[in-house]
Design an enzyme around this catalytic site. Structure first.
Site, PDB file in Angstrom:
ATOM      1  N   GLY A  48     -45.850  20.538  -6.932  1.00 41.80           N
ATOM      2  CA  GLY A  48     -45.980  21.865  -6.348  1.00 41.80           C
ATOM      3  C   GLY A  48     -47.219  22.623  -6.752  1.00 41.80           C
ATOM      4  O   GLY A  48     -47.469  23.718  -6.250  1.00 41.80           O
ATOM      5  N   HIS A  49     -48.023  22.077  -7.669  1.00 39.44           N
ATOM      6  CA  HIS A  49     -49.188  22.819  -8.211  1.00 39.44           C
ATOM      7  C   HIS A  49     -50.421  21.927  -8.208  1.00 39.44           C
ATOM      8  O   HIS A  49     -50.828  21.472  -9.272  1.00 39.44           O
ATOM      9  CB  HIS A  49     -48.879  23.287  -9.625  1.00 39.44           C
ATOM     10  CG  HIS A  49     -49.722  24.430 -10.100  1.00 39.44           C
ATOM     11  ND1 HIS A  49     -50.936  24.272 -10.729  1.00 39.44           N
ATOM     12  CD2 HIS A  49     -49.518  25.763 -10.043  1.00 39.44           C
ATOM     13  CE1 HIS A  49     -51.430  25.453 -11.055  1.00 39.44           C
ATOM     14  NE2 HIS A  49     -50.588  26.375 -10.657  1.00 39.44           N
ATOM     15  N   PHE A  50     -51.085  21.690  -7.312  1.00 39.87           N
ATOM     16  CA  PHE A  50     -50.876  21.907  -5.884  1.00 39.87           C
ATOM     17  C   PHE A  50     -50.962  20.543  -5.239  1.00 39.87           C
ATOM     18  O   PHE A  50     -51.838  19.762  -5.595  1.00 39.87           O
ATOM     19  CB  PHE A  50     -51.938  22.844  -5.325  1.00 39.87           C
ATOM     20  CG  PHE A  50     -51.981  24.196  -6.021  1.00 39.87           C
ATOM     21  CD1 PHE A  50     -51.039  25.169  -5.729  1.00 39.87           C
ATOM     22  CD2 PHE A  50     -52.945  24.468  -6.983  1.00 39.87           C
ATOM     23  CE1 PHE A  50     -51.082  26.410  -6.363  1.00 39.87           C
ATOM     24  CE2 PHE A  50     -52.987  25.697  -7.622  1.00 39.87           C
ATOM     25  CZ  PHE A  50     -52.052  26.669  -7.322  1.00 39.87           C
TER      26      PHE A  50
END
Length: 149
Positions: A48-50
């Site tokens: 999720g990052h990224f």
């Protein structure tokens, strides 16, 4: 003193995916610690990052430095038994002067270097720095306290 990840797990309560120190390469009780974390694309944080531009979160760098500081604090408890240390935990009290100077990406090796600013009883104040390829990428002043679980 050198500690591998198995030995670090005997000192810290953290486990995958939140154990953020792979090895301690140098420790001077009561004054200094140096260790590292290998940053891998397979870590869950990169989902999720990224996804299209993986950057290791600054808060994870701070936490990794804090974990190294926890090893320093526990290993500096000269008169404590392993059983006594097992019944203790390090709590963060404050993070001051945090700065992130350069992004950290998969494949980097984060080197943590922490110096004790002050230690009074159970309270530790540390000057923490993180490097990649000898380049400063993050720094902060950390304060923590050793308490009973």
């Amino acid at each position: 003193m050198v500690f591998n990840v198995v030995e670090i797990q005997k000192i810290l309560p953290h486990r995958y995916p939140f154990l953020l120190v792979d090895r301690i390469t140098h420790l001077e009780k009561g004054s200094y610690i140096e260790g590292y974390k290998n940053v891998s694309i397979s870590e869950p944080v990169f989902q999720g990052h990224f996804p299209d531009h993986p950057i290791y979160p600054g808060v994870m760098i701070i936490e990794g430095m804090a974990q190294a500081g926890g090893v320093l604090a526990f290993e500096s408890m000269d008169n404590a038994t392993q059983e006594e240390i097992a019944n203790k935990v390090v709590y963060f009290m404050s993070i001051d002067k945090a700065k992130f100077r350069s992004p950290v990406t998969p494949g980097d090796q984060l080197v943590y270097k922490l110096n004790v600013i002050k230690n009074k009883g159970a309270i530790w104040q540390l000057d923490a720095k993180a490097y990649v390829d000898d380049k400063l990428v993050a720094e902060a002043e950390l304060k923590a306290m050793i308490v009973d679980k």
